[in-house]
Design a protein around this motif. Structure first.
Motif, mmCIF file in Angstrom:
data_model
loop_
_atom_site.group_PDB
_atom_site.id
_atom_site.type_symbol
_atom_site.label_atom_id
_atom_site.label_comp_id
_atom_site.label_asym_id
_atom_site.label_seq_id
_atom_site.Cartn_x
_atom_site.Cartn_y
_atom_site.Cartn_z
ATOM 1 N N TYR A 71 0.734 -1.232 0.039
ATOM 2 C CA TYR A 71 -0.065 -0.100 0.054
ATOM 3 C C TYR A 71 0.773 1.352 0.195
ATOM 4 N N ARG A 80 -11.553 3.918 3.866
ATOM 5 C CA ARG A 80 -11.482 2.597 4.197
ATOM 6 C C ARG A 80 -11.839 1.829 3.080
ATOM 7 N N GLN A 81 -12.918 2.116 2.495
ATOM 8 C CA GLN A 81 -13.372 1.444 1.077
ATOM 9 C C GLN A 81 -12.753 1.947 0.094
ATOM 10 N N ALA A 82 -12.038 2.920 0.021
ATOM 11 C CA ALA A 82 -11.189 3.351 -1.152
ATOM 12 C C ALA A 82 -12.187 3.884 -2.146
ATOM 13 N N HIS A 83 -13.207 3.063 -2.835
ATOM 14 C CA HIS A 83 -13.864 3.724 -3.888
ATOM 15 C C HIS A 83 -13.028 4.133 -5.166
ATOM 16 N N TYR A 84 -12.074 3.231 -5.507
ATOM 17 C CA TYR A 84 -11.358 3.443 -6.736
ATOM 18 C C TYR A 84 -12.151 3.133 -7.991
ATOM 19 N N LEU A 134 -5.174 -4.337 -7.466
ATOM 20 C CA LEU A 134 -6.082 -3.836 -6.244
ATOM 21 C C LEU A 134 -7.212 -4.858 -5.920
ATOM 22 N N ASN A 184 -12.307 -5.335 -3.237
ATOM 23 C CA ASN A 184 -13.289 -4.655 -2.424
ATOM 24 C C ASN A 184 -12.905 -3.207 -2.239
ATOM 25 N N LEU A 185 -12.061 -2.639 -2.972
ATOM 26 C CA LEU A 185 -11.633 -1.386 -3.056
ATOM 27 C C LEU A 185 -12.041 -0.765 -4.232
ATOM 28 N N ASP A 217 -11.965 10.407 -4.022
ATOM 29 C CA ASP A 217 -11.498 9.095 -3.797
ATOM 30 C C ASP A 217 -10.274 8.600 -4.674
ATOM 31 N N ARG A 242 -2.256 0.604 5.104
ATOM 32 C CA ARG A 242 -3.032 -0.648 5.855
ATOM 33 C C ARG A 242 -2.169 -1.535 6.644
#
Length: 724
Positions: free
Chosen positions: A189, A364-368, A384, A387-388, A397, A404
């Motif tokens: 990360y 935390r969820q990134a949303h990339y 990646l 879940n991100l 985002d 992490r």
């Protein structure tokens, strides 16, 4: 309720210390402005004005009318529990709370009262109050928020040569990152954060303690300089980089850590002819960087006199309030890149705003987006986790990276597990029992009994713990712990540094260098333990515990007196003093030194306070107590004041009852100030878990303003004319 009744009500709240005199005065100002415009203001308008001012004093940028009407008592933290309890019963009954006053008001009533006056606008007119959707602002804070949102969105929208995976700049970035980071099986990360932050003119790198934020940003700066060196448009010119932090203590800490990280860079292997001097190691405070001007909140550097900088890195960004962050954007040239570092879960700034926390709400969820994920994989070689990913991710985002993996705490570390449990609100019975019974090597809850302890006995226990560090309370009496191949010394208290001071053999003939060396050792020993409090006042607060601990140290003959100035007194600077080179948060220790002369020329002892140099060296500054104006004794300090610091052994003291200041963020921040040992003492066993369940939610519209401002902007990197 008519206007006179409202005036009486606000005055009652002021006398009860529920609101400030400033809040009452602001409501009166709004009334005066309305009457000057031949308006008769509605009482609800003046009430909302006073409450909006009150919320700014509590750290909020605005007041959310929906939250206010749903739960006024919680939103406003009114009436304060301690002041309400202090009122006579008759006064309590005669002083209605905001919840009672607002019980019959609706959102439509509030918006109508705000719409029917020229003292309020949507921001397009110069009015003292601004309404945006259902949020009510003091105009100054609305402008701050808009300035920050505009500065971020403009930078996010700028095009970059790095957007093209096949460009020369991107190939150089990939080559550099592969040199700086060793290949591994797990997702790196830090490497992903470097790539993501290099791509845009604005980036945030967040992570908990020990996740490598400093290492990451040093590698990032090396990578950016390598890319600059390969860019024909720059003709070999490197970026001008500045490093800053909100307080002197935070700047000193970054100074200490960044020099070592830079020295380990494999510069000879990097493309772009990156030299050691291209990566700065000197850190300054934001106020010094921007150019503070006495008796004003304005700075020397602004839009008309911008900073000469291409990249600005701000560490401990969680401590930066909305006013100061707006000043940063005002002083940055349009082309300049801003990189924010910090722990999103720490306490927000003392003043209004929680800028970093709001920017990292979705970290935390990134949303990339898929295109971001594809670009990152092409640059770093790392896919990646699913879940991100989020096809609907926002522009912000794509500029926020969360580290992490903790490299400071080993698996099974109680400090790590306790901090995570508090942070994720999973502080269960098993974790509490482990803390009570010293199950962890590095954590102990000294009075974690279910029964309420005797307050006086607990306060006495705090003092004894502060003096000794209570190694016997820890598992195996604190012995046998090994970290990174080295044996850890057992936990200590304040006796440790005071005995070190008492046992020195320096005299009037000893050179200054020897006194400097003693001061360095004593200051380091003082940092081996620190007592942290949630409150400032009362027996459980800083003021009460500082006095009590001093008396105990005197009874143990470890200090010569418990009041005034004396050898051994530790002090905390509480305001910036640029004449002395001292910053808010600096800690010094008072010494008795034989440097003064009597009338007959004989040496005589004098008190001097030793402070570590803030220039990144290991120098010592000796300052006469008479020259120090803003300071306090620091056997105990508030958790807020401890931000930007670390201590070998930290003890967190929580009071015997709940308070609005007792929150998850405060407990988490207190725990994570501990490097190797953490102890907890509570006035009531239930307060610990209750505090971890109570969150800081600061009203703001920054995230919404950013989501609404996504749009195109011009390219920055190929236009060499933008580089001053």
């Amino acid at each position: 309720m008519n206007l006179e009744q409202l005036e009486t009500l606000l005055e009652q709240w002021r006398q009860a210390e529920w609101i400030r005199p400033l809040d009452v005065a602001f409501a009166r100002l709004i009334r005066q402005l309305c009457e000057e415009q031949a308006e008769t203001p509605e009482p609800l308008l003046l009430l909302l004005a006073a409450l909006a001012s009150h919320q700014v004093g509590r750290g909020h940028v605005c007041i959310d009318l929906v939250s206010l009407l749903e739960d006024a008592g919680n939103t406003l933290a009114l009436p304060p529990e301690e002041t309400m309890a202090a009122l006579p019963v008759g006064d309590q009954e005669a002083c209605p709370s905001p919840s009672e006053v607002l019980a019959k008001a609706s959102l439509e009533d509030c918006l109508t009262a705000l719409a029917n006056t020229r003292a309020v606008s949507d921001g397009l007119l110069t009015t003292p109050l601004v309404v945006n959707d259902t949020r009510l602002y003091l105009r100054r804070f609305w402008r701050y928020e808009q300035r920050i949102a505009r500065g971020i969105s403009n930078r996010l929208a700028l095009n970059s040569p790095l957007d093209d995976p096949g460009s020369g700049a991107t190939r150089t970035l990939t080559e550099t990152l592969n040199i700086l980071f060793q290949p591994g099986d797990d997702v790196d990360y830090q490497k992903l954060a470097c790539a993501l932050a290099a791509r845009k003119r604005f980036a945030v790198i967040t992570g908990g303690p020990g996740t490598g934020k400093t290492t990451t940003v040093v590698n990032l700066l090396a990578a950016l300089q390598a890319v600059a060196g390969e860019d024909p448009a720059r003709a070999g010119r490197k970026f001008r980089i500045r490093l800053a932090a909100p307080t002197g203590k935070a700047a000193a800490r970054l100074n200490e850590s960044i020099g070592g990280a830079v020295s380990r860079l494999p510069l000879d292997q990097l493309p772009g002819r990156v030299r050691l001097e291209d990566i700065p190691t000197r850190v300054t405070t934001l106020h010094r960087l921007l150019g503070s001007r006495p008796d004003t909140r304005k700075f020397r550097h602004n839009r008309d006199n911008p900073l000469l900088v291409d990249i600005l890195v701000i560490d401990e960004a969680s401590m930066v309030d909305v006013d100061l962050m707006a000043s940063v954007f005002e002083a940055l040239p349009d082309h300049a890149q801003l990189i924010l570092l910090g722990d999103k879960d720490q306490l927000a700034s003392v003043d209004a705003g929680a800028v970093l926390g709001e920017l990292c709400q979705r970290a935390r969820q990134a949303h990339y987006r898929p295109d971001t994920a594809q670009w990152l994989e092409s640059v770093t070689g790392q896919p990646l986790p699913e879940n991100l990913l989020d096809p609907q991710g926002q522009a912000l985002d794509q500029a926020v990276a969360m580290l992490r993996k903790s490299y400071r705490f080993t698996e099974g570390s109680g400090i790590r597990e306790l901090a995570e449990a508090v942070n994720t609100n999973t502080l269960d019975a098993r974790m509490l029992e482990h803390c009570r019974r010293a199950h962890f090597d590095d954590v102990v809850w000294l009075n974690g009994d279910d029964a309420d302890p005797d307050p006086e006995a607990t306060l006495e226990r705090i003092c004894h713990h502060a003096i000794s560090g209570s190694p016997g309370a820890f598992r195996n009496e604190g012995r046998g712990r090994v970290l990174h191949g080295k044996d850890l010394p057992v936990p200590v208290g304040y006796r440790h540094y005071l005995e070190l001071m008492a046992n020195h053999h320096l005299g009037m003939d000893s050179p200054l260098a020897d006194w400097d060396e003693l001061a360095r050792r004593v200051l380091a020993a003082f940092g081996d333990f620190q007592l942290l409090c949630a409150l400032r006042q009362g027996p459980w607060g800083v003021e009460g515990l500082n006095e009590r601990i001093a008396r105990h140290l005197l009874s143990e003959k470890l200090i010569p007196r418990a009041e005034g100035w004396y050898a051994g007194r530790p002090v905390l600077v509480t305001g910036n003093d640029y004449n002395l080179g001292l910053m808010n948060g600096d800690i010094g220790i008072t010494f008795s030194v034989p440097w003064d002369r009597a009338e007959n020329g004989e040496p005589r002892p004098a008190l001097r306070v030793a402070f570590p140099s803030s220039d990144g060296t290991d120098g010592i500054r000796w300052i006469s107590p008479s020259r120090l104006q803003q300071l306090e004794t620091v056997y105990a300090m508030t958790v807020h004041k401890s931000q930007g610091s670390e201590f070998n052994h930290t003890c967190l003291v929580l009071p015997d009852r709940m308070s609005p200041v007792l929150t998850r963020e405060l407990v988490y921040t207190g725990i994570t100030r501990a490097r190797n040992w953490f102890s907890l003492i509570t006035g009531d066993a239930g307060v610990f878990k209750a505090s971890a369940s109570q969150r800081v939610v600061r009203a703001s519209g920054l995230a919404r303003a950013l989501a609404a401002s996504e749009g195109p902007a011009e390219s920055y990197m190929n236009d060499s004319s933008t580089i001053v």
